[in-house]
Design an enzyme around this catalytic site. Structure first.
Site, short mmCIF file in Angstrom:
data_model
loop_
_atom_site.label_atom_id
_atom_site.label_comp_id
_atom_site.label_asym_id
_atom_site.label_seq_id
_atom_site.Cartn_x
_atom_site.Cartn_y
_atom_site.Cartn_z
N GLY A 46 0.78 -1.23 0.00
CA GLY A 46 0.00 0.00 0.00
C GLY A 46 0.81 1.28 0.00
O GLY A 46 0.34 2.30 -0.50
N GLU A 100 4.05 3.89 6.28
CA GLU A 100 2.78 3.18 6.07
C GLU A 100 1.84 4.06 5.26
O GLU A 100 1.90 5.29 5.35
CB GLU A 100 2.13 2.86 7.42
CG GLU A 100 2.26 1.42 7.86
CD GLU A 100 1.38 0.45 7.05
OE1 GLU A 100 1.04 0.74 5.89
OE2 GLU A 100 1.03 -0.60 7.60
N ASP A 101 0.97 3.43 4.48
CA ASP A 101 -0.05 4.18 3.77
C ASP A 101 -1.13 4.66 4.73
O ASP A 101 -1.54 5.81 4.71
CB ASP A 101 -0.66 3.35 2.64
CG ASP A 101 -1.06 1.94 3.09
OD1 ASP A 101 -0.82 1.58 4.27
OD2 ASP A 101 -1.62 1.20 2.26
N ASP A 104 -5.00 1.75 10.51
CA ASP A 104 -6.44 1.52 10.72
C ASP A 104 -6.62 1.03 12.16
O ASP A 104 -6.72 1.82 13.08
CB ASP A 104 -6.88 0.49 9.66
CG ASP A 104 -8.37 0.23 9.65
OD1 ASP A 104 -9.14 1.15 9.91
OD2 ASP A 104 -8.77 -0.91 9.37
N LYS A 132 -6.74 6.46 10.83
CA LYS A 132 -8.16 6.45 11.20
C LYS A 132 -8.24 6.33 12.72
O LYS A 132 -8.29 5.22 13.26
CB LYS A 132 -8.86 5.23 10.59
CG LYS A 132 -9.00 5.23 9.08
CD LYS A 132 -9.71 3.94 8.64
CE LYS A 132 -9.83 3.83 7.15
NZ LYS A 132 -10.33 2.50 6.73
N PHE A 153 -13.90 3.17 4.48
CA PHE A 153 -12.96 2.48 3.60
C PHE A 153 -12.62 3.35 2.39
O PHE A 153 -13.50 3.89 1.73
CB PHE A 153 -13.56 1.14 3.13
CG PHE A 153 -12.55 0.28 2.44
CD1 PHE A 153 -11.59 -0.40 3.17
CD2 PHE A 153 -12.53 0.19 1.06
CE1 PHE A 153 -10.63 -1.17 2.53
CE2 PHE A 153 -11.58 -0.58 0.42
CZ PHE A 153 -10.62 -1.26 1.15
N ASP A 160 -5.86 -0.27 -1.96
CA ASP A 160 -6.67 -1.08 -2.88
C ASP A 160 -7.95 -1.60 -2.23
O ASP A 160 -8.07 -1.67 -1.01
CB ASP A 160 -5.87 -2.31 -3.32
CG ASP A 160 -5.71 -3.33 -2.20
OD1 ASP A 160 -5.21 -2.94 -1.12
OD2 ASP A 160 -6.12 -4.49 -2.38
N ARG A 166 -5.12 0.75 -6.75
CA ARG A 166 -3.81 1.24 -6.30
C ARG A 166 -3.22 2.29 -7.24
O ARG A 166 -2.42 3.12 -6.85
CB ARG A 166 -2.80 0.09 -6.20
CG ARG A 166 -3.12 -0.93 -5.13
CD ARG A 166 -1.90 -1.81 -4.87
NE ARG A 166 -2.20 -3.02 -4.14
CZ ARG A 166 -2.31 -3.11 -2.83
NH1 ARG A 166 -2.20 -2.03 -2.08
NH2 ARG A 166 -2.55 -4.27 -2.25
P1 IMP Z 1 -4.27 -2.17 10.43
O1 IMP Z 1 -3.34 -3.31 10.70
O2 IMP Z 1 -5.68 -2.50 10.86
O3 IMP Z 1 -3.80 -0.85 11.02
O4 IMP Z 1 -4.38 -2.01 8.88
C1 IMP Z 1 -3.34 -1.51 8.18
C2 IMP Z 1 -3.36 -1.92 6.72
O5 IMP Z 1 -4.66 -2.25 6.25
C3 IMP Z 1 -2.90 -0.75 5.89
O6 IMP Z 1 -1.51 -0.78 5.71
C4 IMP Z 1 -3.66 -0.94 4.60
O7 IMP Z 1 -2.90 -1.70 3.70
C5 IMP Z 1 -4.91 -1.66 4.99
N1 IMP Z 1 -6.05 -0.72 5.09
C6 IMP Z 1 -6.53 -0.13 6.23
N2 IMP Z 1 -7.56 0.68 5.96
C7 IMP Z 1 -7.74 0.63 4.62
C8 IMP Z 1 -8.64 1.31 3.72
O8 IMP Z 1 -9.51 2.12 4.09
N3 IMP Z 1 -8.50 1.02 2.40
C9 IMP Z 1 -7.55 0.14 1.92
N4 IMP Z 1 -6.68 -0.50 2.73
C10 IMP Z 1 -6.77 -0.25 4.06
MG MG Z 2 -0.49 -1.21 4.09
#
Ligand code: IMP
Ligand code: MG
Length: 181
Positions: A46, A100-101, A104, A132, A153, A160, A166
């Site tokens: 990402g 990181e992108d 979440d 977020k 989302f 993606d 992407r």
């Molecule tokens: P986490 O581990 O829950 O913090 O999620 C992190 C990863 O989930 C990010 O690096 C993204 O690749 C993916 N992700 C989280 N939110 C989104 C979203 O809204 N759209 C697309 N990918 C997401």
């Molecule tokens: Mg990611």
């Protein structure tokens, strides 16, 4: 409005707005890391666009390496993080900045940070284009954050939905009106 697989998305952030947030982040990092030779670790897939644009705005000497992790399937976090490609740069005594992108739930970084810390770097910080705060479940401190967004989302600019989106220059948010036609 754009459609990817079965869902429709509406414009959320333009490429220009994204670049503005990146420039602000980069100038903070440039100020904080003079003579520190930061080692950026970009989390694939990402973050590839963000990592590229961020690094173009970094003007202190630096290095970059890449890791590939996975915790997402479709629009839901699957809950288990797997390192798919390990990074190969020695991190001992280095000043690490993870790229990181989006953060979440925080689970990805919460599980990845101990792997980094076990190599005894001098410091570890996180740079994420998006955070977020409403979705955060794990205690991770994102020092360099481009923008805080609601718990919706999004796709585009590296992010993606099941593989698609992407390549988009702008970021789009899922259409939650219920009308996905
Ligand atoms: P986490 O581990 O829950 O913090 O999620 C992190 C990863 O989930 C990010 O690096 C993204 O690749 C993916 N992700 C989280 N939110 C989104 C979203 O809204 N759209 C697309 N990918 C997401
Ligand atoms: Mg990611």
């Amino acid at each position: 409005m754009i459609k990817l697989h079965d869902k429709s998305f509406k414009p959320y952030l333009t490429g220009n707005e994204i670049q503005g947030h990146i420039k602000q982040l980069a100038s903070r990092i440039n100020a904080d890391y003079q003579n520190k030779l930061p080692l950026f670790i970009a989390v694939l897939n990402g973050s590839f666009m963000f990592a590229s644009d961020l690094l173009k705005n970094i003007c202190v000497d630096c290095e970059i390496s890449f890791v590939k992790l996975a915790s997402y399937q479709g629009t839901q976090s699957t809950g288990s993080v797997k390192t798919l490609i390990g990074q190969d740069m020695p991190m001992k005594n280095r000043n690490i900045i993870i790229i990181e992108d989006i953060v979440d739930t925080g689970k990805t970084l919460y599980e990845f940070l101990p792997i980094i810390r076990s190599q005894n770097p001098a410091s570890v910080e996180i740079a994420s284009l998006l955070v977020k705060p409403g979705a955060l479940k794990y205690d991770v401190n994102v020092k360099y954050r481009g923008l805080e967004i609601p718990n919706d989302f999004i796709v585009g600019y590296g992010l993606d939905y099941d593989g698609l989106g992407r390549n988009l220059n702008d970021i789009y948010v899922i259409n939650s009106t219920g009308n996905n036609d």
